[in-house]
Design an enzyme around this catalytic site. Structure first.
Site, mmCIF file in Angstrom:
data_model
loop_
_atom_site.group_PDB
_atom_site.id
_atom_site.type_symbol
_atom_site.label_atom_id
_atom_site.label_comp_id
_atom_site.label_asym_id
_atom_site.label_seq_id
_atom_site.Cartn_x
_atom_site.Cartn_y
_atom_site.Cartn_z
ATOM 1 N N ILE A 226 0.820 -1.104 -0.011
ATOM 2 C CA ILE A 226 0.018 0.007 0.034
ATOM 3 C C ILE A 226 0.947 1.261 -0.045
ATOM 4 C CG2 ILE A 226 -1.916 1.046 1.186
ATOM 5 C CD1 ILE A 226 -2.501 -1.603 -0.222
ATOM 6 N N SER B 156 3.668 2.308 2.190
ATOM 7 C CA SER B 156 4.990 2.775 3.159
ATOM 8 C C SER B 156 5.520 1.230 3.768
ATOM 9 C CB SER B 156 4.448 3.561 4.476
ATOM 10 O OG SER B 156 3.271 2.687 5.334
ATOM 11 N N TRP C 134 -8.529 15.681 6.722
ATOM 12 C CA TRP C 134 -7.449 15.797 8.052
ATOM 13 C C TRP C 134 -6.945 17.034 8.387
ATOM 14 C CZ3 TRP C 134 -5.422 10.218 7.003
ATOM 15 C CH2 TRP C 134 -6.480 9.174 7.264
ATOM 16 N N GLU D 36 -15.249 8.984 5.449
ATOM 17 C CA GLU D 36 -15.631 9.925 6.614
ATOM 18 C C GLU D 36 -16.128 11.364 6.327
ATOM 19 O OE1 GLU D 36 -11.588 9.041 8.620
ATOM 20 O OE2 GLU D 36 -11.781 11.262 8.869
ATOM 21 N N HIS E 93 -2.278 -4.201 11.547
ATOM 22 C CA HIS E 93 -2.045 -3.846 12.878
ATOM 23 C C HIS E 93 -1.559 -4.634 13.974
ATOM 24 C CE1 HIS E 93 -4.755 -0.675 11.283
ATOM 25 N NE2 HIS E 93 -4.081 -0.071 12.133
HETATM 26 N N1 GLN Z 1 0.182 4.955 1.131
HETATM 27 C C1 GLN Z 1 -0.113 4.973 2.901
HETATM 28 C C2 GLN Z 1 0.547 4.132 3.565
HETATM 29 O O1 GLN Z 1 1.244 3.083 2.848
HETATM 30 C C3 GLN Z 1 -1.704 4.649 2.908
HETATM 31 C C4 GLN Z 1 -1.974 4.929 4.534
HETATM 32 C C5 GLN Z 1 -3.438 4.946 4.773
HETATM 33 O O2 GLN Z 1 -4.147 4.329 4.091
HETATM 34 N N2 GLN Z 1 -3.787 5.338 5.950
HETATM 35 O O3 GLN Z 1 1.082 4.466 4.513
HETATM 36 ZN ZN ZN Z 2 -4.833 2.232 4.585
#
Ligand code: GLN
Ligand code: ZN
Length: 764
Positions: A442, A444, A572, A616, A705
């Site tokens: 995704i 990071s 945000w 959100e 997580h």
């Molecule tokens: N590209 C972001 C990451 O990988 C996405 C984070 C997220 O969805 N909150 O950290």
């Molecule tokens: Zn995410």
């Protein structure tokens, strides 16, 4: 004379003292008594600030160790059986912490309660667990203790408690499957009401005159049975005991106004910032003997109030109702930072436009003084200062950028549409040559302490630009080599240069400002420091092209460019209040559109625009959803509509309910969406299945997580489940979300297993 009051104050402390104390207590380095002492000091300090602003009474009960709803849930003794609460014993503080976090210094670790967003804010509350026949009782004494504590300090107090209907509305339970308004919950009122009556009686015995009962659920779409319940409950609660201020915020009562018709409640608070149009209808349903409290200072944003405008809005009512007109912030000040006075790095001009909790109360004081027949000179002067600051803000060249304005004139004509997906995807597959079940992440990768130190030293000036850039490049190279080694198909650069996905872009865009201490509680001890969008948003220079381009130069595999989407940046941040959110969102979209164009030109063939906050942003009332989704989707398409057919656009969303908005997600028309699904074992896919979502999907195969390493077979099974519901040729294999909070060892193990899972899927 007009009375002023406040609905609640941020409890975290200007230096985040509460956060530090709670975390130290959890870690075992602070005793329960020391923790309690910190709480006492913070309460005393915050009451004093409020009293000094001339409020008629200070709120008591807005303080909470973790969350005000959890505080109340434990007060009512609604503790699920797994926490081992015994009979009539008081609920202990560690039980509360175990409900919030699953563990505490004492007691057995156990599954925590669910946490979710508080209405449309970024604050998260602990969801009450409800069950049929649940029994309630007064199981804690904090509310009464704190009333005495405030009284001993010489304050007039107004206890604040969550209302029974909002508490039920927020609660969940296996027996109540019909969402927040499940009618079965209303049966619990028979148990609940007598406890509320006892609470009110005890408060009266303590000399309390007014109790603020928070019912923000009254601004939501409610079934008639719930409205009827409101009438029944408040008839009962206002019949005896202290006067009740029925308190609503975050929107207007609209069709729920019928609840108030002839209701004998002693007072009503309404949010005039969010819903100014409700003033006339409500002023007319209330009798002359009922208090009307108007929320006129924005409790959700950080701009100085236009007090002249508020004054003209309320002057006639103030004269007419006298001390039956109260003025307050629109909602609790929990949602804004504590004190602007500690911000030393903001320039004077910008500072003069802002107002945090302490300043908002001062605005209220000035407003009340200005409403008097003969205002004192100091207040008139303050009003003048306010006037000048607002005037300056309106006309400041820092806010209005002619280049952006010019571009916005032609924004409607800019291209958003792309050729049909079937055609695009062919061009993309031809160019990218990816296997079935392509693997990716995704964005990071683990943010090690070395990376954090690198960024920190560069920011403080201890590290020069060249050394910093080399450090980041080294990290990117490490991440690229790692991904090549374990055999991922679409690589990422790992985002080591980003501390936060919104802050990173905000700092590089014009129109943004950052505070040093502008912390706002997000959940428990966690705070966020939202950027401030004060002016026209403009891209000053490419923001990610160098890093993504460098990553791509290292490998023959495709590297995905990574951007945060316009809606998420908006959602945000503290957003300017002098133009519609939709307009600011379009400006953000234009800035991203330029970045996407540059990424494509730099040879980046896949670009991901993260929109985790897309859902959100949804308004509280269903009638307003379509308008929001319209501009939110349009902003996404405005940023992405610039690319060629063979450039692949990804988006990513997580931790939200997709069923309600699946059509809008499809209308965004990203080529690939990666979503979090593993915790629900692919249940979230049903929305995509039922709707027959047309484009590619990467349903997350493991939860990021936890440090636990997912088994290959488990991921294969999940993907097979997905493939039984969606066309297999549309599927991608990826984790649920970014890996920045994970360590390297588990990341390597998990991704290696994930790649093997994809291989297994390809060859079966
Ligand atoms: N590209 C972001 C990451 O990988 C996405 C984070 C997220 O969805 N909150 O950290
Ligand atoms: Zn995410």
């Amino acid at each position: 004379m007009t009375i002023t009051h406040s609905l609640g104050f941020p409890r975290i402390g200007v230096q985040r003292e509460l956060k530090r104390a709670q975390e130290a207590y959890w870690a075992g380095s602070l005793t329960a008594q020391e923790l309690e002492l910190t709480g006492q000091e913070l309460r005393a300090r915050h009451w004093q600030i409020q009293a000094d602003s001339g409020l008629a009474h200070v709120p008591v009960g807005d303080f909470a160790w973790y969350d005000q709803i959890l505080e109340w849930t434990t007060f009512l003794g609604a503790v699920p059986a797994r926490f081992g609460q015994h009979g009539q014993d008081d609920v202990a503080l560690d039980t509360l912490f175990r409900m919030a976090r699953g563990r505490a210094p004492t007691g057995t670790p156990v599954a925590a309660c669910e946490m979710t967003k508080w209405f449309d804010t970024n604050y998260h509350y602990i969801v009450p667990e409800l069950a049929p026949e649940q029994e309630y009782r007064i199981a804690r004494s904090y509310l009464f203790d704190q009333v005495r504590e405030a009284q001993a300090l010489g304050h007039q107090v107004k206890p604040v408690i969550p209302g029974p209907l909002t508490w039920l509305w927020l609660g969940k339970g296996d027996a109540f499957t019909d969402g927040p308004t499940d009618l079965g919950k209303l049966a619990l009122l028979d148990q609940l009401l007598p406890v509320y009556q006892q609470v009110l009686a005890q408060l009266q015995a303590l000399g309390v005159e007014w109790v603020q009962i928070d019912e923000p659920a009254l601004v939501m779409d409610l079934p008639q049975a719930w409205r009827d319940a409101y009438r029944r409950v408040y008839q009962a609660l206002s019949a005896s005991g202290p006067s009740v201020l029925l308190t609503t915020y975050f929107g207007g009562l609209e069709d729920n106004v019928s609840v108030l018709d002839g209701l004998p409640v002693q007072g009503l608070h309404i949010d005039l910032v969010r819903a100014p149009e409700q003033l006339d209808s409500l002023a007319s349903v209330l009798g002359d003997d009922q208090v009307l409290s108007l929320g006129v200072i924005d409790g959700r944003n950080i701009w100085r109030t236009d007090l002249d405008q508020v004054k003209s809005q309320v002057a006639a009512l103030a004269a007419q109702r006298g001390n039956k007109l109260w003025l307050a912030p629109s909602c609790s000040l929990l949602h804004v930072p504590v004190d602007l006075a500690v911000e030393h790095e903001l320039d004077d001009e910008l500072r003069s436009w802002l107002s945090f909790a302490v300043q908002k109360l001062d605005e209220l004081r000035v407003l009340a003084a200005a409403l008097k027949a003969s205002p004192d000179t100091a207040s008139l002067q303050a009003l003048e200062v306010q006037r000048v600051a607002l005037e300056q803000r309106r006309n400041s060249p820092r806010i209005h950028n002619p280049v952006v304005q010019q571009r916005m004139q032609g924004v409607a004509e800019l291209n958003r549409g792309r050729p049909v997906f079937a055609k695009r995807i062919q061009a993309q597959q031809h160019k990218l040559g990816l296997p079935a079940y392509p693997t990716t992440t995704i964005g990071s990768f683990p943010q090690t302490s070395e990376i954090r130190v690198l960024r920190r030293d560069w920011r403080s000036g201890a590290l020069g630009d060249a050394a910093y850039q080399q450090g980041i490049r080294d990290e990117i190279e490490k991440v690229i080599r790692f991904q090549e080694r374990i055999g991922l198909d679409v690589l990422v650069h790992g985002e080591p240069e980003r501390n936060d996905m919104v802050e990173y872009f905000g700092e590089l865009l014009g129109g943004f400002a950052f505070t040093q201490y502008g912390w706002v509680q997000s959940y428990g001890s966690r705070c966020v420091k939202p950027p401030v969008i004060f002016g026209d948003v403009v891209r000053l220079a490419p923001m990610t092209v160098a890093w993504s381009g460098y990553a791509q130069s290292l490998t023959a595999k495709p590297v995905k460019g990574m951007l945060t989407g316009p809606v998420t940046i908006l959602q945000w941040s503290f957003v300017r209040d002098d133009q519609p959110r939709a307009t600011t969102c379009q400006q953000l979209a234009l800035a991203l559109r330029d970045e996407i164009e540059d990424l494509e030109a730099a040879g980046i063939g896949i670009i991901q625009i993260d929109e985790p906050a897309f859902r959100e942003g949804l308004p509280l009332r269903r009638a307003s959803w379509a308008a929001y989704l319209d501009w939110a989707v349009d902003s996404f398409r405005l940023s992405t509509g610039i690319v060629n057919d063979e450039t692949q656009i990804h988006t990513h969303m997580c931790y939200s309910e997709f069923n309600d908005i699946i059509e809008a997600i499809a209308a965004m028309d990203a080529d690939v969406i990666t979503i979090e699904t593993s915790r629900s074992k692919m249940e979230l896919l049903s929305a995509f299945e039922n709707f027959q979502y047309p484009n590619d999907i990467g349903p997350g195969v493991y939860d990021i997580h936890t440090p636990n390493v997912p088994k290959e077979s488990w991921m294969v099974d999940l993907m097979k489940k997905a493939a039984s519901r969606l066309p297999p040729e549309r599927l991608w294999v990826n984790p649920d979300c970014g890996l920045k909070t994970r360590g390297w060892p588990e990341t390597e193990a998990a991704l290696t297993a994930m790649v093997s899972a994809a291989h297994a899927l390809r060859y079966t």
